[in-house]
Design an enzyme around this catalytic site. Structure first.
Site, PDB file in Angstrom:
ATOM      1  CG  ASP A   1       3.611  -6.511  -5.613  1.00 43.29           C
ATOM      2  OD1 ASP A   1       3.151  -6.764  -6.745  1.00 43.29           O
ATOM      3  OD2 ASP A   1       4.526  -5.684  -5.411  1.00 43.29           O
TER       4      ASP A   1
ATOM      5  CD1 TRP B   1      10.085  -5.527  -7.237  1.00 42.68           C
ATOM      6  CD2 TRP B   1       9.292  -3.446  -6.970  1.00 42.68           C
ATOM      7  NE1 TRP B   1      10.439  -4.791  -8.342  1.00 42.68           N
ATOM      8  CE2 TRP B   1       9.960  -3.524  -8.204  1.00 42.68           C
ATOM      9  CE3 TRP B   1       8.724  -2.229  -6.589  1.00 42.68           C
ATOM     10  CZ2 TRP B   1      10.077  -2.428  -9.067  1.00 42.68           C
ATOM     11  CZ3 TRP B   1       8.832  -1.140  -7.438  1.00 42.68           C
ATOM     12  CH2 TRP B   1       9.504  -1.244  -8.657  1.00 42.68           C
TER      13      TRP B   1
ATOM     14  CE  LYS C   1       7.504  -5.136 -13.628  1.00 44.37           C
ATOM     15  NZ  LYS C   1       7.286  -5.044 -12.200  1.00 44.37           N
TER      16      LYS C   1
HETATM   17  C1  LIG Z   1       7.423  -3.879 -11.192  1.00 46.15           C
HETATM   18  C2  LIG Z   1       6.945  -4.166  -9.823  1.00 46.15           C
HETATM   19  C3  LIG Z   1       6.333  -3.185  -9.028  1.00 46.15           C
HETATM   20  C4  LIG Z   1       6.174  -1.739  -9.487  1.00 46.15           C
HETATM   21  O1  LIG Z   1       5.226  -1.655 -10.470  1.00 46.15           O
HETATM   22  P1  LIG Z   1       4.753  -0.244 -11.071  1.00 46.15           P
HETATM   23  O2  LIG Z   1       3.607  -0.683 -11.932  1.00 46.15           O
HETATM   24  O3  LIG Z   1       5.911   0.303 -11.845  1.00 46.15           O
HETATM   25  O4  LIG Z   1       4.344   0.632  -9.972  1.00 46.15           O
HETATM   26  C5  LIG Z   1       5.885  -3.536  -7.779  1.00 46.15           C
HETATM   27  N1  LIG Z   1       6.005  -4.783  -7.309  1.00 46.15           N
HETATM   28  C6  LIG Z   1       6.595  -5.769  -8.039  1.00 46.15           C
HETATM   29  C7  LIG Z   1       6.709  -7.145  -7.469  1.00 46.15           C
HETATM   30  C8  LIG Z   1       7.072  -5.482  -9.324  1.00 46.15           C
HETATM   31  O5  LIG Z   1       7.640  -6.451 -10.044  1.00 46.15           O
END
Ligand SMILES: *Cc1c(COP(=O)(O)O)cnc(C)c1O
Length: 359
Positions: free
Chosen positions: A171, A102, A195
């Site tokens: 993030d 990511w 998540k």
């Molecule tokens: C799942 C995830 C993403 C991507 O998320 P989307 O909402 O599908 O764009 C980005 N960063 C992390 C750390 C993630 O777990």
């Protein structure tokens, strides 16, 4: 009806109580004769839901007053470009820490907009660890420093918050609300909801007010944090149902005792699973001990030819979505806030039994 134990990395399981409440209110929200999904986002009913959700999140995370909370769409992936568009500033530079899939995608996207420097990478180590503060090669005068505190696919987490002169951007998609964090250490915290919060379609951005208003010229309105902030995240129609459902999750989390209390449960769940894996000669997790995620636990079997049987039998035992990410293989148990401790206990029992039969 049987609800099974769901170890999905995302969209992930939601608390039973929250889904039951949403179900009870679905056709007729608070005796208004319609669903929350069917209401104007500018109605006083929806605005009260939206404001309550924001307040509950502020309470849960102790978000200081000089931060805005934005309820956006586009997923965390949209933030990969929205960040550089808004925060590169006059320097046109940012530093990124690379610890897995990511943060790697965030880097690729940012490179389209400016001078991006990799302050540290653990690629040489297969991303099985996070760099120490002393290994970060940070530049002076950059717009911001970006990292992913929890790499969802590798199951790698930072055990400290990097110290930086430039605003720190994180993030937090897979670990927001899993443990207390000092929000004042960050310029921006962002997270896709699917998540550890609510349904897919909602993206949270928590941003320090002084960082608003630096968007690059000639960018689409939807990519300007300040426009969203000035319009209370209602520049256009926000993801109303996701906002409402996330609000129910925030209330549920308060009922669990808040972030401190759930963090204790999360640490206990993770500790049980890792110590079982470590004690076994059959299962393995490759991540450096102090960088192991308490949310995402990847593991492999001694013989990958057994993977298929493991997954099929787990499924039959009511343990869903244990397949590892397609890029790494093996297994992964995501044990977010809504995954009860009983699920982890059931998983460990199943793993022990599978090992006895196949080890
Ligand atoms: C799942 C995830 C993403 C991507 O998320 P989307 O909402 O599908 O764009 C980005 N960063 C992390 C750390 C993630 O777990």
């Amino acid at each position: 009806m049987t609800r099974k134990f769901n170890f999905s990395a995302g969209p992930a399981g939601l608390p039973d109580e929250v889904l039951a409440q949403a179900q009870a209110e679905l056709l007729d929200w608070h005796s208004k004769g319609l669903s929350i999904m069917e209401m104007s986002h500018r109605s006083k009913e929806f605005v009260s839901v939206a404001e309550q959700a924001e307040q509950d999140l502020r309470d849960l995370m102790a978000i200081p007053e000089n931060y805005k909370v934005l309820f956006l769409q586009g997923g965390a992936t949209s933030q990969f470009s929205m960040l550089p568009i808004n925060l590169l500033g006059t320097s046109g530079k940012a530093d990124y820490i690379h610890t897995g899939v990511w943060s790697g995608k965030a880097i690729k996207e940012a490179q389209r907009f400016g001078d991006i420097h990799i302050a540290a990478s653990t690629e040489h180590n297969n991303f099985f660890s996070a760099p120490a503060q002393s290994e970060l090669q940070l530049r002076e005068g950059v717009g911001y420093v970006h990292y992913a505190p929890n790499e969802t696919i590798g199951g790698v987490a930072f055990d400290y918050i990097p110290e930086t002169d430039a605003p720190l951007v994180a993030d937090y998609s897979s670990s927001i609300l899993s443990e207390p964090v000092d929000v004042s250490k960050f310029g921006v915290i962002y997270a896709g909801a699917q998540k550890n919060i609510g349904p897919a379609g909602l993206t949270l951005v928590i941003i320090r007010e002084d960082l608003l208003g630096q968007v690059m010229p000639d960018m689409p309105s939807m990519y300007d944090y300040k426009l969203h902030a000035d319009n209370g995240s209602m520049l256009n129609t926000p993801p109303t149902f996701g906002w409402y459902l996330s609000g129910l999750v925030f209330q549920w989390l308060k009922q669990q005792g808040g972030v401190e209390a759930i963090a204790e449960v999360n640490r206990r769940k993770a500790a049980k699973l890792y110590s079982f894996i470590d004690a076994s000669g059959f299962y393995a997790n490759p991540v450096a001990i102090n960088n192991r995620s308490i949310m995402n636990v990847p593991f492999t079997l001694a013989d990958s030819a057994l993977d298929k049987a493991f997954l099929a039998q787990a499924d039959d035992a009511g343990l869903l979505n244990l397949k590892g990410h397609r890029s790494v293989g093996g297994m992964r148990a995501s044990i977010y806030n809504a995954v009860p401790e009983a699920a982890v206990d059931a998983l460990i029992d199943f793993m022990a039994q599978f090992e006895r039969q196949n080890g």
